[in-house]
Design an enzyme around this catalytic site. Structure first.
Site, mmCIF file in Angstrom:
data_model
loop_
_atom_site.group_PDB
_atom_site.id
_atom_site.type_symbol
_atom_site.label_atom_id
_atom_site.label_comp_id
_atom_site.label_asym_id
_atom_site.label_seq_id
_atom_site.Cartn_x
_atom_site.Cartn_y
_atom_site.Cartn_z
ATOM 1 N N ASP A 36 0.806 -1.219 0.000
ATOM 2 C CA ASP A 36 0.000 0.000 0.000
ATOM 3 C C ASP A 36 0.847 1.279 0.000
ATOM 4 O OD1 ASP A 36 1.005 -0.246 2.505
ATOM 5 O OD2 ASP A 36 -0.875 0.196 3.551
ATOM 6 N N HIS A 239 24.010 -0.025 -17.742
ATOM 7 C CA HIS A 239 22.937 0.431 -16.849
ATOM 8 C C HIS A 239 23.119 -0.096 -15.427
ATOM 9 C CE1 HIS A 239 20.150 1.278 -20.524
ATOM 10 N NE2 HIS A 239 20.997 2.253 -20.282
ATOM 11 N N ASP A 256 27.243 8.358 -13.615
ATOM 12 C CA ASP A 256 26.255 8.965 -14.508
ATOM 13 C C ASP A 256 25.081 9.344 -13.611
ATOM 14 O OD1 ASP A 256 24.280 9.569 -16.347
ATOM 15 O OD2 ASP A 256 24.733 7.876 -17.679
ATOM 16 N N ASP A 267 21.665 15.477 -17.044
ATOM 17 C CA ASP A 267 22.145 14.108 -17.280
ATOM 18 C C ASP A 267 23.653 14.207 -17.549
ATOM 19 O OD1 ASP A 267 22.598 11.507 -18.058
ATOM 20 O OD2 ASP A 267 21.357 11.584 -19.864
ATOM 21 N N HIS A 346 26.874 2.376 -27.729
ATOM 22 C CA HIS A 346 25.667 3.213 -27.647
ATOM 23 C C HIS A 346 25.825 4.462 -28.514
ATOM 24 C CE1 HIS A 346 27.558 6.074 -24.835
ATOM 25 N NE2 HIS A 346 28.021 5.034 -24.160
ATOM 26 N N HIS A 350 21.136 12.038 -26.860
ATOM 27 C CA HIS A 350 19.668 11.953 -26.953
ATOM 28 C C HIS A 350 19.117 13.312 -26.545
ATOM 29 C CE1 HIS A 350 19.762 11.626 -22.553
ATOM 30 N NE2 HIS A 350 20.742 10.765 -22.708
ATOM 31 N N HIS A 357 15.388 11.045 -21.412
ATOM 32 C CA HIS A 357 15.387 10.726 -22.836
ATOM 33 C C HIS A 357 14.168 11.454 -23.378
ATOM 34 C CE1 HIS A 357 17.784 6.865 -21.800
ATOM 35 N NE2 HIS A 357 18.533 7.939 -21.811
ATOM 36 N N GLU A 380 27.649 12.270 -25.197
ATOM 37 C CA GLU A 380 28.132 11.304 -24.216
ATOM 38 C C GLU A 380 28.851 10.096 -24.808
ATOM 39 O OE1 GLU A 380 24.981 8.922 -22.375
ATOM 40 O OE2 GLU A 380 23.508 10.262 -23.256
ATOM 41 N N TYR A 384 34.291 1.221 -23.523
ATOM 42 C CA TYR A 384 34.109 0.198 -22.480
ATOM 43 C C TYR A 384 34.883 -1.035 -22.923
ATOM 44 C CZ TYR A 384 30.345 3.530 -22.135
ATOM 45 O OH TYR A 384 29.638 4.700 -22.095
ATOM 46 N N ARG A 401 33.103 7.133 -19.714
ATOM 47 C CA ARG A 401 32.121 7.927 -20.460
ATOM 48 C C ARG A 401 32.206 9.358 -19.947
ATOM 49 N NH1 ARG A 401 28.005 4.987 -19.895
ATOM 50 N NH2 ARG A 401 26.768 5.903 -18.221
ATOM 51 N N GLU A 403 29.869 12.848 -20.270
ATOM 52 C CA GLU A 403 28.559 13.302 -20.766
ATOM 53 C C GLU A 403 28.242 14.718 -20.291
ATOM 54 O OE1 GLU A 403 25.178 11.006 -19.282
ATOM 55 O OE2 GLU A 403 23.932 11.757 -20.929
HETATM 56 N N1 GLY Z 1 21.605 8.547 -17.859
HETATM 57 C C1 GLY Z 1 21.012 7.961 -18.977
HETATM 58 C C2 GLY Z 1 21.704 8.304 -20.219
HETATM 59 O O1 GLY Z 1 22.814 8.802 -20.185
HETATM 60 O O2 GLY Z 1 21.182 8.129 -21.275
HETATM 61 MN MN MN Z 2 23.603 9.786 -18.476
HETATM 62 MN MN MN Z 3 22.372 10.507 -21.363
#
Ligand code: GLY
Ligand code: MN
Ligand code: MN
Length: 434
Positions: A36, A239, A256, A267, A346, A350, A357, A380, A384, A401, A403
């Site tokens: 609940d 992720h 991240d 982000d 990747h 975005h 996103h 970004e 890897y 990475r 970003e």
């Molecule tokens: N934090 C999600 C991305 O970088 O797309």
């Molecule tokens: Mn990110």
């Molecule tokens: Mn991102």
């Protein structure tokens, strides 16, 4: 966000919907976390974008040209006893006085009122497939008109995807939206700087995550997604959100993490050494990613295509991987064959906005979208390196990475997160100050 901004958005949408159309937007449902206990409520982005109204159990209706009022809000009634438990409600008076509705009705009366409003229209603008319960209510209301056709009831002839119009509007950020996003980035930058300063061998990933949550909340922001705090090999899990391991001397830490402030997301990713000093291998990989990121940002300008920053990053990463001995062959062929994808799997960015996103098409027909002022994207790139036998041991498990959040302007790329250092020497100097 000022009330006039929401008014401006509704007017803009109503111009596109035009006379004879009706746009219907439900608030996000309350979601249960377990048994609940509810998740903290977060309003639907499209609904909030047009209304600024943060309560659940509401429906916004826009009927351009309706003489008795074009903007109607169905919402919860005031209820002193329930408000004692769950907090204040605007009620119908508040919907008009504070949120600018032309008229407001109790949400419980919607079945009696909305079919009549739909009946007067030819086109229904609605986003199908977001909330299935509401989809079936829309179908019920329209069906009730169809079954009344013999009594002379009129049914709309067209259903139009509202998200197509609305998401294109959301893609172009106004001056106040850019300013909100700059503030969101600023809070996330402060959190990243704080994390760099407290990180040392022996502490846990979740202790670093806690610094983010602390900095976000003390600035009235929330995490805009689960922070990724990934030491060593964990950085190669894109992720990774467990954030449960100890940080080891000699490893890198990839973080991240961004926040949502006043409904706008940041982000940001940085990668830095747990002990404050890059090893030569870590620095070599890092410098390739940094060069790729700077080149991609340079391409994030008006008139370029959406894919240009990505192509620039891929060129530099492929050349860099070859130089490190991780790829062999002519770079043009490595790019054509997608060989770099073993290490960079990747995309380079975005759209960013109310959602991490964010909404907006990346292609128009078969062509990549042309970048225009007011669009905001992340940049970004990353590398890897997996723990595989075909990779020299000294490079295994390195994940990097970088970003940033970039607004496209008439004056070139505006890096909203520029307050956060990314030059490796600057990172080492900042960590040494701890
Ligand atoms: N934090 C999600 C991305 O970088 O797309
Ligand atoms: Mn990110
Ligand atoms: Mn991102």
């Amino acid at each position: 966000m000022k009330r006039t901004e929401f008014e401006r958005r509704r007017r803009q949408l109503m111009r596109m919907v035009g006379k004879g159309g009706i746009a219907i937007l439900p608030a996000a449902p309350v979601r249960m976390r377990s048994r609940d206990v509810e998740y903290r409520y977060r309003q639907d982005s499209d609904f909030y974008y047009l209304t600024g109204f943060a309560e659940p159990e509401a429906v916004a209706v826009l009927v351009p040209g309706r003489p008795q009022g074009e903007y109607l809000l169905f919402c919860r009634e005031r209820h002193p006893e329930k408000e004692l438990w769950d907090g204040r409600r605007a009620g119908q008076d508040g919907a008009v006085a504070t949120f600018g509705a032309d008229d407001a009705f109790p949400i419980d009366d919607i079945d009696d009122i909305l079919p009549g409003l739909i009946e007067g229209c030819d086109r229904v603008y609605y986003t199908m497939g977001m909330y299935s319960d509401f989809d079936s209510r829309i179908a019920d209301w329209v069906n009730s008109l169809r079954t009344g056709a013999s009594r002379g009831l009129h049914t709309p002839t067209e259903f139009v995807a509202l998200d197509h119009l609305l998401h294109d509007m959301r893609l172009y950020k106004s001056r106040s939206e850019i300013s909100a996003m700059r503030k969101s980035a600023k809070v996330a930058v402060a959190a990243h700087k704080r994390a760099m300063q407290i990180t040392r061998p022996g502490i846990h990933e979740y202790e670093v995550e806690a610094e983010f949550r602390h900095e976000f909340r003390r600035n009235s922001a929330w995490a805009s997604y689960s922070p990724i705090v990934a030491g060593g090999a964990n950085a190669c899990t894109l992720h990774y959100v467990d954030n449960g391991d100890v940080l080891n001397d000699g490893d890198l830490l990839l973080i991240d993490a961004g926040c949502e402030l006043d409904y706008y997301a940041s982000d940001i990713t940085r990668t830095f050494p747990v002990n404050g000093r890059f090893t030569p291998e870590q620095r070599a990989v890092y410098e390739i990613v940094l060069e790729a990121q700077l080149a991609a940002i340079d391409k994030t300008v008006r008139g370029n295509h959406w894919n240009d920053p990505h192509d620039a990053a891929v060129r530099i990463i492929t050349r860099g991987l070859k130089k490190l001995g991780l790829l062999e062959g002519p770079p043009a062929k490595l790019i054509r064959d997608g060989a770099y994808r073993q290490f960079y799997m990747h995309r380079t960015g975005h759209w960013l906005g109310m959602d991490v996103h964010d909404v907006g098409d990346y292609k128009v027909g078969d062509e990549w979208r042309v970048l225009e002022s007011g669009m905001v994207t992340t940049v970004e790139p990353g590398i890897y390196i997996p723990n595989k036998r075909n990779v020299p041991k000294r490079f295994r498990n390195i994940g990097v990475r970088i970003e940033d959040d970039v607004a496209i302007t008439t004056k070139g790329p505006d890096v909203l997160s520029k307050g956060l250092m990314k030059d490796p020497d600057d990172i080492e100097a900042w960590m040494a100050r701890a």
